[in-house]
Structures are given as structure tokens and as C-alpha cells.
Motif scaffolding. Structure first.
Motif, PDB file in Angstrom:
ATOM      1  N   THR A 155       3.576  15.461  15.934  1.00 60.80           N
ATOM      2  CA  THR A 155       2.516  14.528  15.542  1.00 60.80           C
ATOM      3  C   THR A 155       2.103  14.841  14.114  1.00 60.80           C
ATOM      4  OG1 THR A 155       1.728  14.343  17.804  1.00 60.80           O
ATOM      5  CG2 THR A 155       0.177  13.724  16.077  1.00 60.80           C
ATOM      6  N   PHE A 156       1.984  13.795  13.326  1.00 59.70           N
ATOM      7  CA  PHE A 156       1.629  13.959  11.916  1.00 59.70           C
ATOM      8  C   PHE A 156       0.412  13.108  11.592  1.00 59.70           C
ATOM      9  CE2 PHE A 156       6.108  14.629  12.547  1.00 59.70           C
ATOM     10  CZ  PHE A 156       6.305  15.851  11.922  1.00 59.70           C
ATOM     11  N   VAL A 157      -0.368  13.594  10.645  1.00 58.43           N
ATOM     12  CA  VAL A 157      -1.559  12.890  10.198  1.00 58.43           C
ATOM     13  C   VAL A 157      -1.435  12.696   8.691  1.00 58.43           C
ATOM     14  CG1 VAL A 157      -4.074  12.994   9.973  1.00 58.43           C
ATOM     15  CG2 VAL A 157      -2.961  13.925  12.025  1.00 58.43           C
ATOM     16  N   LEU A 158      -1.620  11.477   8.256  1.00 59.35           N
ATOM     17  CA  LEU A 158      -1.555  11.138   6.844  1.00 59.35           C
ATOM     18  C   LEU A 158      -2.959  10.777   6.381  1.00 59.35           C
ATOM     19  CD1 LEU A 158      -0.128  10.233   4.214  1.00 59.35           C
ATOM     20  CD2 LEU A 158       0.211   8.022   5.318  1.00 59.35           C
ATOM     21  N   ILE A 159      -3.418  11.455   5.347  1.00 57.42           N
ATOM     22  CA  ILE A 159      -4.725  11.150   4.766  1.00 57.42           C
ATOM     23  C   ILE A 159      -4.486  10.451   3.437  1.00 57.42           C
ATOM     24  CG2 ILE A 159      -6.884  12.100   3.855  1.00 57.42           C
ATOM     25  CD1 ILE A 159      -6.663  12.529   6.843  1.00 57.42           C
ATOM     26  N   GLU A 160      -5.031   9.242   3.322  1.00 57.27           N
ATOM     27  CA  GLU A 160      -4.966   8.502   2.070  1.00 57.27           C
ATOM     28  C   GLU A 160      -6.385   8.295   1.571  1.00 57.27           C
ATOM     29  OE1 GLU A 160      -2.136   5.109   1.690  1.00 57.27           O
ATOM     30  OE2 GLU A 160      -2.033   5.342   3.870  1.00 57.27           O
ATOM     31  N   GLY A 161      -6.597   8.537   0.308  1.00 58.34           N
ATOM     32  CA  GLY A 161      -7.908   8.297  -0.300  1.00 58.34           C
ATOM     33  C   GLY A 161      -7.804   7.166  -1.311  1.00 58.34           C
ATOM     34  N   TRP A 162      -8.651   6.184  -1.170  1.00 60.66           N
ATOM     35  CA  TRP A 162      -8.638   5.018  -2.048  1.00 60.66           C
ATOM     36  C   TRP A 162      -9.995   4.870  -2.721  1.00 60.66           C
ATOM     37  CZ3 TRP A 162      -4.179   2.369  -2.829  1.00 60.66           C
ATOM     38  CH2 TRP A 162      -3.135   2.663  -1.962  1.00 60.66           C
ATOM     39  N   ALA A 163      -9.992   4.456  -3.978  1.00 59.66           N
ATOM     40  CA  ALA A 163     -11.240   4.271  -4.716  1.00 59.66           C
ATOM     41  C   ALA A 163     -12.057   3.129  -4.113  1.00 59.66           C
ATOM     42  CB  ALA A 163     -10.958   3.989  -6.193  1.00 59.66           C
ATOM     43  N   ARG A 164     -11.336   2.075  -3.693  1.00 63.64           N
ATOM     44  CA  ARG A 164     -12.019   0.907  -3.120  1.00 63.64           C
ATOM     45  C   ARG A 164     -11.222   0.395  -1.929  1.00 63.64           C
ATOM     46  NH1 ARG A 164     -12.607  -3.703  -6.910  1.00 63.64           N
ATOM     47  NH2 ARG A 164     -10.351  -3.555  -6.830  1.00 63.64           N
ATOM     48  N   ASN A 165     -11.908  -0.119  -0.942  1.00 66.12           N
ATOM     49  CA  ASN A 165     -11.256  -0.677   0.225  1.00 66.12           C
ATOM     50  C   ASN A 165     -10.331  -1.835  -0.167  1.00 66.12           C
ATOM     51  OD1 ASN A 165     -10.812  -0.604   3.037  1.00 66.12           O
ATOM     52  ND2 ASN A 165     -12.133  -2.400   3.289  1.00 66.12           N
ATOM     53  N   GLU A 166     -10.713  -2.582  -1.193  1.00 65.49           N
ATOM     54  CA  GLU A 166      -9.892  -3.694  -1.663  1.00 65.49           C
ATOM     55  C   GLU A 166      -8.532  -3.199  -2.162  1.00 65.49           C
ATOM     56  OE1 GLU A 166     -13.073  -3.152  -2.662  1.00 65.49           O
ATOM     57  OE2 GLU A 166     -14.050  -4.763  -1.545  1.00 65.49           O
ATOM     58  N   ASP A 167      -8.504  -2.007  -2.772  1.00 61.55           N
ATOM     59  CA  ASP A 167      -7.242  -1.427  -3.245  1.00 61.55           C
ATOM     60  C   ASP A 167      -6.315  -1.121  -2.077  1.00 61.55           C
ATOM     61  OD1 ASP A 167      -8.282  -1.538  -5.827  1.00 61.55           O
ATOM     62  OD2 ASP A 167      -8.970   0.547  -5.774  1.00 61.55           O
ATOM     63  N   LEU A 168      -6.860  -0.591  -1.008  1.00 57.56           N
ATOM     64  CA  LEU A 168      -6.072  -0.302   0.188  1.00 57.56           C
ATOM     65  C   LEU A 168      -5.538  -1.590   0.798  1.00 57.56           C
ATOM     66  CD1 LEU A 168      -4.928   1.423   2.458  1.00 57.56           C
ATOM     67  CD2 LEU A 168      -7.208   1.394   3.518  1.00 57.56           C
ATOM     68  N   LYS A 169      -6.378  -2.606   0.896  1.00 60.82           N
ATOM     69  CA  LYS A 169      -5.942  -3.887   1.446  1.00 60.82           C
ATOM     70  C   LYS A 169      -4.801  -4.472   0.613  1.00 60.82           C
ATOM     71  CE  LYS A 169     -10.270  -5.143   3.700  1.00 60.82           C
ATOM     72  NZ  LYS A 169     -11.396  -6.066   3.748  1.00 60.82           N
TER      73      LYS A 169
END
Length: 60
Positions: A14-28
Motif C-alpha cells: 500500500t502506498f500513499v501519495l501526498i501532493e501539495g497544491w497552492a490552489r485547489n483550482e491548480d489541482l483541478k
């Protein structure tokens, strides 16, 4: 801003990926990219269970 992959010590395989984005819109916008959609489609058949996404918010 961040992209780190972890192995779950309590659940082998099992793996967990953590992504950090400045804005939710950038992730979308990222998730709408063709290469991201293609990756998700290809990787699905390789997984023992579907991956899940859990939004989290840092405290402080």
C-alpha cells in the motif's frame, strides 16, 4: 508544490501519495490534463483495489 510517495509500513503493498497544491483550482486543472487521465486509465488495471483520494488541510 509537493509530491511525495510513501510506503505504508502497516499494509505492505500500500502506498500513499501526498501532493501539495497552492490552489485547489491548480489541482483541478492538473487532473484535467490528458497525460493525467491517460495515467489513471493505464494504472487502474494494475491496482489490487481502486485508488482513493482524501483531501486534507494542514492545521496551522
Amino acid at each position: 508544490m509537493e509530491y511525495t510517495v510513501f510506503s505504508d509500513d502497516q499494509r505492505p503493498g500500500t502506498f500513499v501519495l501526498i501532493e501539495g497544491w497552492a490552489r485547489n483550482e491548480d489541482l483541478k486543472a492538473h487532473n484535467e490534463e490528458v497525460h493525467v487521465k491517460e495515467f489513471v486509465n493505464v494504472v487502474q488495471s494494475m491496482l489490487a483495489a481502486p485508488f482513493s483520494v482524501t483531501p486534507i488541510t494542514p492545521l496551522g
